[in-house]
Design a protein around this motif. Structure first.
Motif, PDB file in Angstrom:
ATOM      1  N   GLU A  45       9.218  20.925  38.528  1.00 50.66           N
ATOM      2  CA  GLU A  45      10.631  20.791  39.033  1.00 50.66           C
ATOM      3  C   GLU A  45      11.304  19.492  38.316  1.00 50.66           C
ATOM      4  O   GLU A  45      10.392  18.444  38.415  1.00 50.66           O
ATOM      5  N   PHE A  46      12.213  19.522  38.822  1.00 52.28           N
ATOM      6  CA  PHE A  46      13.366  18.727  37.754  1.00 52.28           C
ATOM      7  C   PHE A  46      14.017  17.945  38.992  1.00 52.28           C
ATOM      8  O   PHE A  46      14.588  19.094  39.985  1.00 52.28           O
ATOM      9  N   LYS A  73       8.391  17.682  29.227  1.00 50.05           N
ATOM     10  CA  LYS A  73       8.027  16.149  30.020  1.00 50.05           C
ATOM     11  C   LYS A  73       9.736  15.749  30.370  1.00 50.05           C
ATOM     12  O   LYS A  73       9.511  14.471  30.772  1.00 50.05           O
ATOM     13  N   SER A  74      10.573  16.452  29.967  1.00 52.95           N
ATOM     14  CA  SER A  74      11.482  15.929  30.936  1.00 52.95           C
ATOM     15  C   SER A  74      12.299  15.175  32.299  1.00 52.95           C
ATOM     16  O   SER A  74      11.449  15.335  32.841  1.00 52.95           O
ATOM     17  N   PRO A  76      23.163  21.750  37.432  1.00 50.55           N
ATOM     18  CA  PRO A  76      21.264  20.896  36.593  1.00 50.55           C
ATOM     19  C   PRO A  76      20.795  22.638  36.723  1.00 50.55           C
ATOM     20  O   PRO A  76      20.874  23.141  37.678  1.00 50.55           O
ATOM     21  N   VAL A  77      19.369  21.856  36.157  1.00 52.94           N
ATOM     22  CA  VAL A  77      18.289  22.869  36.214  1.00 52.94           C
ATOM     23  C   VAL A  77      16.736  22.079  37.148  1.00 52.94           C
ATOM     24  O   VAL A  77      16.612  21.248  37.440  1.00 52.94           O
ATOM     25  N   THR A  78      16.023  23.298  38.028  1.00 53.93           N
ATOM     26  CA  THR A  78      15.044  22.949  39.111  1.00 53.93           C
ATOM     27  C   THR A  78      13.982  23.168  39.605  1.00 53.93           C
ATOM     28  O   THR A  78      13.593  22.334  39.294  1.00 53.93           O
ATOM     29  N   ASN A  79      14.041  24.620  37.886  1.00 50.39           N
ATOM     30  CA  ASN A  79      12.001  24.165  38.220  1.00 50.39           C
ATOM     31  C   ASN A  79      12.475  24.809  36.112  1.00 50.39           C
ATOM     32  O   ASN A  79      12.915  25.809  35.984  1.00 50.39           O
ATOM     33  N   TYR A  80      10.857  24.847  35.840  1.00 48.55           N
ATOM     34  CA  TYR A  80      10.619  25.044  34.250  1.00 48.55           C
ATOM     35  C   TYR A  80       9.473  25.613  34.541  1.00 48.55           C
ATOM     36  O   TYR A  80       9.196  24.295  34.534  1.00 48.55           O
ATOM     37  N   ILE A 113      14.298  19.582  19.343  1.00 49.39           N
ATOM     38  CA  ILE A 113      13.642  19.531  20.581  1.00 49.39           C
ATOM     39  C   ILE A 113      13.228  20.083  20.734  1.00 49.39           C
ATOM     40  O   ILE A 113      13.248  22.382  20.533  1.00 49.39           O
ATOM     41  N   SER A 114      11.828  20.005  21.495  1.00 50.12           N
ATOM     42  CA  SER A 114      10.806  21.280  21.232  1.00 50.12           C
ATOM     43  C   SER A 114      10.188  21.684  22.629  1.00 50.12           C
ATOM     44  O   SER A 114      11.210  20.717  23.730  1.00 50.12           O
ATOM     45  N   PRO A 115       9.464  23.191  22.872  1.00 52.11           N
ATOM     46  CA  PRO A 115       9.470  23.263  24.579  1.00 52.11           C
ATOM     47  C   PRO A 115       9.223  22.020  25.183  1.00 52.11           C
ATOM     48  O   PRO A 115       8.483  22.596  26.297  1.00 52.11           O
TER      49      PRO A 115
END
Length: 275
Positions: free
Chosen positions: A255-256, A232-233, A247-251, A225-227
């Motif tokens: 925002e996810f 883009k996820s 769960p991750v909300t912010n990268y 998996i690339s950054p």
């Protein structure tokens, strides 16, 4: 109280010498296990990973190191706690002595216990840690006591108001986060770094993969998996033995959503209760 080679002693009584190999060379491994409502969660999986790690690192496995032995030692160590949620850490390291070449492959062990609270967070911020790499290879899949990269990444996260950091390998591919495995969701496909990328062979990772494999709406890929793919996820979530699924909300500026991660997290919770 801690359990040192089968004896319950206070933390103050524990005396490690200057020849301790886990201290001098990182010549040790560990397992982190959750005890929930009196039940040792996924004990069999943790046990077999511990034994496999000892074999890989050429440690001599004592005949008494059976699954039943560790279950009894854990129960003995946790008996004094009145909490329904405990973190158990089993540390195994080669006995004192030697330089890089040990005097013996015999081992000592310590079991320590801490009370914990449920700590799944509503807002969870993530970013890359790029100062040093987590080199791919089979040794990186083992939970050794050499966690310098994770320590530096955790300090970076704290300094930058983050909850966690993504570790990269020498090919600049996503490996894991400082304290767990990582999954990304794009459409109906869920991806996680393959073990060949250098990630820890996580027990919760394994259970989440099993859940996704049985789910009619999703497919799972263990791959590189690339950054860029992370950015883009649709969703990102992380897993470890204590939290379960976070769960991750912010990268960075992204925002996810968290719907799919939360759904899988509920299935994982049910598996934890019924396993």
């Amino acid at each position: 109280m801690i359990n040192y080679n089968g004896s319950l002693i206070s933390e103050e009584e524990l005396q490690l010498t200057n020849q301790n190999r886990a201290f001098k060379y990182g010549d040790g491994i560990f397992e982190t296990i959750k005890l929930q409502n009196g039940k040792i969660v996924f004990l069999e999986d943790h046990y077999f990973r511990l034994m496999a790690s000892m074999r890989m690192l050429r440690m001599k496995i004592p005949m008494k190191f059976t699954l039943e032995f560790f279950e009894e030692e854990i129960k003995k160590t946790t008996a004094a706690f009145n909490s329904n949620l405990l973190r158990i850490r089993i540390n195994v390291y080669r006995k004192d002595g030697g330089l890089y070449t040990p005097l013996t492959n015999d081992v000592d062990y310590i079991i320590e216990v801490k009370e914990i609270t449920s700590n799944v967070k509503e807002v969870y911020k993530l970013d890359l840690y790029k100062d040093f790499y987590n080199y791919s290879g089979l040794l990186s899949t083992v939970k050794t006591t050499n966690r310098m990269l994770n320590t530096l990444a955790a300090i970076y996260a704290e300094e930058n108001d983050l909850n966690n950091c993504v570790l990269l390998n020498e090919r600049k591919g996503v490996v894991e986060v400082t304290n767990g495995n990582i999954f990304i969701v794009k459409g109906n496909t869920i991806k996680t770094p393959a073990l060949t990328e250098g990630c820890i062979k996580g027990i919760t990772r394994k259970k989440v993969i099993e859940i996704i494999e049985k789910h009619p709406d999703f497919t799972i890929e263990e791959t590189s998996i690339s950054p860029f793919e992370l950015q883009k996820s649709d969703e990102v979530f992380i897993t470890n033995a204590i939290v379960g699924l976070q769960p991750v909300t912010n990268y960075r500026k992204k925002e996810f959503k968290t719907e799919i991660g939360e759904k899988i997290g509920k299935s994982l919770s049910l598996m934890t209760i019924t396993a």
